[in-house]
Scaffold this active site. Structure first.
Site, mmCIF file in Angstrom:
data_model
loop_
_atom_site.group_PDB
_atom_site.id
_atom_site.type_symbol
_atom_site.label_atom_id
_atom_site.label_comp_id
_atom_site.label_asym_id
_atom_site.label_seq_id
_atom_site.Cartn_x
_atom_site.Cartn_y
_atom_site.Cartn_z
ATOM 1 N N LYS B 107 52.001 51.409 29.622
ATOM 2 C CA LYS B 107 52.442 52.727 30.101
ATOM 3 C C LYS B 107 53.885 52.539 30.549
ATOM 4 O O LYS B 107 54.150 51.947 31.602
ATOM 5 C CB LYS B 107 51.571 53.204 31.266
ATOM 6 N N ASN B 217 46.176 60.070 39.328
ATOM 7 C CA ASN B 217 45.824 59.105 40.367
ATOM 8 C C ASN B 217 45.698 59.796 41.726
ATOM 9 O O ASN B 217 44.635 59.891 42.315
ATOM 10 C CB ASN B 217 46.870 57.992 40.399
#
Lengths: 70, 271
Positions: B107, B217
């Protein structure tokens, strides 16, 4: 000889130390068994290359461990 | 990507059962992190690398928990390059991650501004090109700029991750038009909405637009009850995907009665 590991100044007695020796001076025995990766002066060094990679005075070593991330 | 029923998330040819990608940071405790990730049904967990003081052991425990989760879930690790500000830093960190985590997925984050943590498009493209050439499967985190997304796709990124809004803000989809346009213009790319999601309906909206997945998240980790919130996100992502597949009706300017007006009962009829 002095170099920097994770920003800390570290003294190593050996004249021509390798990266492996420098890491053994810095990391605890427990940490040496953990997963970590290393960069020397901002460049990745593979684990297999630690024993034959020389470190010099003033070099900067980064030792990174897994942590949580988003 | 145009979808049919029961498709899976496609990450560079790897088919993944859940369309929710979840971060491992900011939870009240490692135990709650584990419970929340398992409750989310997510198969892809993001994590990172950082310096660790020799006296500090907390990182080792977190890593142990994440390994347990991924093993239990038969999932995948997605390391990030959080904190990098140049292509060189990001490339070095990606290589370090590949060695530790034994994955070529990365990522890719290259931050250009400290205030809103906005990705630096120039450094991002530079790092992407280097990493793709080195065999990485790059999942770049970028803004909702169509041209940047196109350039990333042209370089060879099969997965692109535009933001909904700045990391950790919970502001949701700031520019729905931009995101819809990216979906329309890059029909073959796997598009994952990354960052800024605040509530389950944000994720649902992205999936209704045709996004292939959502990465988040804070919205789960900072909820009053992360485990219940994780379940909620899992449900709405499936609901939004099904809504997209089913085909949303077109909006109309005028009202149309739902109930047939033919044979209206007598009380509305003129004598």
């Amino acid at each position: 000889m002095k170099l920097f590991i994770n920003g800390q100044s570290i003294s190593i007695e050996t004249d021509e130390p390798t990266l492996l020796v420098a890491l053994q001076c810095y990391l605890t025995p427990d940490q040496q068994q953990q997963s970590f990766a290393v960069a020397l002066n901002g460049n990745f060094v593979s684990k297999t290359d630690y024993p034959q990679t020389s470190v010099n005075r003033g070099d900067s070593v980064d030792v990174l461990f897994p942590i949580q991330g988003g | 990507m145009s979808k049919t029923m029961n498709t899976k998330l496609n990450i560079y040819g790897q088919l993944v059962d859940s369309r929710l990608l979840i971060g491992s940071a900011l939870y009240p405790s490692p135990e709650i992190m584990k419970q929340a990730i398992l409750a989310s049904g997510s198969k892809i967990v993001t994590l990172s690398l950082k310096r660790q003081n020799p006296a500090e052991q907390a990182g080792a425990k977190i890593w142990q928990y994440i390994q347990e989760i991924v093993t239990e879930n038969r999932g995948f690790l997605l390391p990030n390059t959080a904190g990098c500000k140049t292509a060189k830093e990001a490339v070095t960190l990606a290589k370090m991650s590949r060695e530790i985590f034994q994955t070529d997925w990365i990522k890719l984050e290259v931050i250009g501004d400290d205030y809103n943590l906005q990705p630096d498009p120039i450094e991002l493209l530079n790092a992407t090109e280097q990493l793709l050439n080195d065999g990485f499967k790059v999942l770049p985190y970028c803004t909702d700029d169509l041209v940047i997304c196109q350039r990333l796709y042209d370089l060879g990124c099969q997965v692109i991750m535009p933001w909904a809004s700045p990391i950790g803000t919970g502001k949701g989809l700031m520019n729905p038009y931009n995101l819809e346009t990216i979906r329309f213009r890059l029909p073959q790319a796997t598009l994952i909405l990354d960052a800024g999601i605040g509530k389950p309906s944000d994720a649902c909206l992205a999936m209704e637009m045709g996004f292939d997945g959502v990465l988040l998240n804070s919205a789960i980790a900072l909820a009053d009850n992360p485990v219940v919130m994780a379940k909620s996100f899992a449900q709405v992502i499936v609901a939004g995907e099904q809504g997209y597949i089913a085909g949303v009706m077109q909006q109309r300017q005028t009202a149309h009665p739902s109930t047939p007006t033919l044979d209206t009962p007598f009380w509305h009829q003129q004598g």
